[in-house]
Design a protein around this motif. Structure first.
Motif, PDB file in Angstrom:
ATOM      1  N   SER A  65      -5.643   2.767  13.576  1.00  0.00           N
ATOM      2  CA  SER A  65      -5.506   3.687  12.445  1.00  0.00           C
ATOM      3  C   SER A  65      -4.113   3.635  11.851  1.00  0.00           C
ATOM      4  O   SER A  65      -3.942   3.624  10.626  1.00  0.00           O
ATOM      5  CB  SER A  65      -5.835   5.122  12.888  1.00  0.00           C
ATOM      6  OG  SER A  65      -7.183   5.218  13.316  1.00  0.00           O
ATOM      7  N   ILE A  69      -4.127   2.346   8.023  1.00  0.00           N
ATOM      8  CA  ILE A  69      -3.884   3.395   7.029  1.00  0.00           C
ATOM      9  C   ILE A  69      -2.753   2.974   6.101  1.00  0.00           C
ATOM     10  O   ILE A  69      -2.696   3.391   4.935  1.00  0.00           O
ATOM     11  CB  ILE A  69      -3.556   4.744   7.718  1.00  0.00           C
ATOM     12  CG1 ILE A  69      -3.790   5.909   6.744  1.00  0.00           C
ATOM     13  CG2 ILE A  69      -2.146   4.772   8.261  1.00  0.00           C
ATOM     14  CD1 ILE A  69      -5.233   6.154   6.418  1.00  0.00           C
ATOM     15  N   TYR A  71      -2.384   0.096   4.793  1.00  0.00           N
ATOM     16  CA  TYR A  71      -2.957  -0.678   3.695  1.00  0.00           C
ATOM     17  C   TYR A  71      -3.404   0.235   2.561  1.00  0.00           C
ATOM     18  O   TYR A  71      -3.254  -0.088   1.381  1.00  0.00           O
ATOM     19  CB  TYR A  71      -4.143  -1.505   4.195  1.00  0.00           C
ATOM     20  CG  TYR A  71      -3.736  -2.725   4.993  1.00  0.00           C
ATOM     21  CD1 TYR A  71      -3.542  -3.946   4.371  1.00  0.00           C
ATOM     22  CD2 TYR A  71      -3.551  -2.652   6.371  1.00  0.00           C
ATOM     23  CE1 TYR A  71      -3.171  -5.063   5.090  1.00  0.00           C
ATOM     24  CE2 TYR A  71      -3.183  -3.768   7.103  1.00  0.00           C
ATOM     25  CZ  TYR A  71      -2.990  -4.970   6.459  1.00  0.00           C
ATOM     26  OH  TYR A  71      -2.608  -6.072   7.187  1.00  0.00           O
ATOM     27  N   PHE A  72      -3.974   1.376   2.938  1.00  0.00           N
ATOM     28  CA  PHE A  72      -4.425   2.329   1.928  1.00  0.00           C
ATOM     29  C   PHE A  72      -3.239   2.945   1.196  1.00  0.00           C
ATOM     30  O   PHE A  72      -3.260   3.113  -0.019  1.00  0.00           O
ATOM     31  CB  PHE A  72      -5.264   3.417   2.598  1.00  0.00           C
ATOM     32  CG  PHE A  72      -5.857   4.405   1.634  1.00  0.00           C
ATOM     33  CD1 PHE A  72      -6.986   4.085   0.903  1.00  0.00           C
ATOM     34  CD2 PHE A  72      -5.283   5.656   1.456  1.00  0.00           C
ATOM     35  CE1 PHE A  72      -7.534   4.991   0.007  1.00  0.00           C
ATOM     36  CE2 PHE A  72      -5.822   6.563   0.565  1.00  0.00           C
ATOM     37  CZ  PHE A  72      -6.955   6.235  -0.154  1.00  0.00           C
ATOM     38  N   VAL A 383      -8.560  -0.104   4.692  1.00  0.00           N
ATOM     39  CA  VAL A 383      -8.484   1.156   5.434  1.00  0.00           C
ATOM     40  C   VAL A 383      -9.712   1.353   6.312  1.00  0.00           C
ATOM     41  O   VAL A 383      -9.708   2.182   7.231  1.00  0.00           O
ATOM     42  CB  VAL A 383      -8.300   2.341   4.455  1.00  0.00           C
ATOM     43  CG1 VAL A 383      -9.591   2.657   3.710  1.00  0.00           C
ATOM     44  CG2 VAL A 383      -7.795   3.575   5.192  1.00  0.00           C
ATOM     45  N   ALA A 386      -8.935   1.410   9.763  1.00  0.00           N
ATOM     46  CA  ALA A 386      -8.343   2.630  10.316  1.00  0.00           C
ATOM     47  C   ALA A 386      -9.393   3.678  10.625  1.00  0.00           C
ATOM     48  O   ALA A 386      -9.260   4.448  11.581  1.00  0.00           O
ATOM     49  CB  ALA A 386      -7.322   3.206   9.326  1.00  0.00           C
TER      50      ALA A 386
END
Length: 429
Positions: A65, A69, A71-72, A383, A386
């Motif tokens: 995660s 996360i 990447y988001f 994401v 994640a």
């Protein structure tokens, strides 16, 4: 791809003449190896830190995660910087963050705080976001448009090479092979327990320190290399680029959805590989890590085989075949016993191999001046890596059986199959 055509306002010779694009292509392809290397250390970190900090499956999945996360969070800033300043700038920023995050593993290990490891991984992943947002579309425009998908699969093959090397050769350096029960750790004095945890945590310092220094050296090479680049002002119509315009493409919308579930499936299978191998086949930790290396090797061979097959089979049709096979293999992983499960997971790696680059290239195809926006949106969808592993971890904890969690990757491959059937379509504007 659209960005390599003269209609987009670019000089086609910049990207189509081998003397101009071959060396930058080789240099960018090396990035696929480096981010594949660090990603494939995560399945080693998960059992290692689970043991060192006495974590549940759900808690240990936070390693994934903290990585995905990023990447988001960072995909849109990365896309903006590359639209404004070009691919090379994005690559430079990505390498610097990657290198710094790797070096931060040293103070994280000294602190004996799980949260600091998660923070270092987050910084690494911020760098990887820049690299993947840049490298994937950059490879598709470096060279002839008609071979873009094959070229991307070839570059991604070195991601598979890293998937073999990282667990097979670095995994034994990190995993100590000591598996103390809760009763044994409870029987230790505070001094003995602290020494044990310090020794377990310290094994990650040298591999990540060396990796960080190498990555910063690569950043220096990129800085002094002349690379063809594209900024928004270099592309005709780029001032009209918009999220709405990009999302008008049905291919992109399907690509975002499919990539979310693909990355979720890949991370689920890889991150819990050692747990599956030790619980269903009774393998020792070190032996399981070696099989994880074979898993990575199979993934690499699958990339090269897929690149070869795409000379004769349309990528979309090959994706249909591979997704179907992985649905069947996921059912075997749920129902199988012993070494059959381990070999099944290795087979899944082969048939996952072409999915990321094929989904990516199909998703951004035809976007023209919206390509960088589309690339950012697909990278954001990573994401899935994640969000879906914690779901798998919760199923494992709730049922006390990690095999039951494989309903998650099974469902993911079903979505990818739907994308392969429908995602090639375009909107009628």
């Amino acid at each position: 791809m659209a960005l390599s055509s003269p209609s987009n306002g670019q000089n086609p010779n910049v990207f189509n003449e081998k003397k101009n694009w071959m060396f930058p292509f080789i240099l960018v392809t090396s990035l696929f190896f480096f981010w594949g290397f660090v990603h494939n250390l995560d399945p080693i970190l998960i059992p290692h830190l689970r043991k060192a900090f006495n974590l549940s499956d759900l808690q240990s999945s936070l390693i994934d995660s903290s990585v995905f996360i990023a990447y988001f969070v960072m995909a849109l800033p990365a896309g903006y910087i590359m639209r404004k300043y070009g691919y090379k700038s994005g690559i430079m920023i990505g390498l610097i963050l990657f290198g710094i995050g790797s070096i931060l593993f040293v103070p994280a290990a000294n602190s004996l705080q799980y949260i600091y490891f998660l923070g270092a991984l987050f910084i690494i992943a911020c760098g990887l976001t820049f690299l993947e947002t840049a490298a994937n579309p950059y490879v598709t425009i470096l060279g002839p448009a008609e071979t873009a998908t094959k070229r991307l699969n070839f570059s991604q093959s070195f991601n598979g090479l890293a998937a073999f090397i990282a667990p097979a050769y670095i995994g034994p350096m990190i995993l100590s092979g000591k598996n103390l029960t809760k009763a044994e750790t409870d029987a230790m004095s505070p001094t003995e327990l602290h020494a044990y945890l310090l020794n377990e945590a310290a094994s990650v310092k040298m591999p990540y320190l060396i990796l960080g220094l190498i990555i910063l050296a690569v950043a220096v090479v990129f800085y002094f290399t002349n690379m063809p680049d594209v900024k928004d002002e270099d592309v005709e119509g780029a001032e009209g680029a918009s999220f709405k315009g990009a999302l008008n493409s049905m291919r992109l919308r399907w690509g975002i959805l499919a990539q979310f579930f693909y990355v979720g499936a890949q991370v689920c299978v890889g991150s819990f590989f050692i747990k599956m191998a030790t619980t269903t086949a009774g393998l020792e930790e070190g032996t399981a890590a070696k099989y994880l290396g074979f898993y990575g090797l199979t993934f690499m061979l699958g990339r090269f085989a897929g690149t070869f097959l795409m000379q004769y089979i349309q990528p979309r049709k090959l994706l249909i075949v591979y997704a179907t096979i992985n649905i069947l293999l996921s059912i075997m992983a749920i129902m199988g016993t012993g070494m059959v499960v381990v070999y099944t997971l290795i087979a899944i790696a082969f048939f996952m191999s072409i999915m990321f680059p094929t989904i990516f290239s199909m998703g951004i195809d035809g976007l023209g001046h919206n390509t960088k926006i589309g690339s950012s949106l697909i990278v954001m969808s990573i994401v899935g890596g994640a969000l879906l592993p914690p779901v798998m971890g919760m199923i494992s904890d709730a049922t006390a059986n990690i095999q039951n969690g494989y309903i998650v990757p099974l469902s993911c491959f079903a979505v990818i199959l739907l994308f392969a059937f429908n995602g090639h379509k375009t909107n009628k504007v």
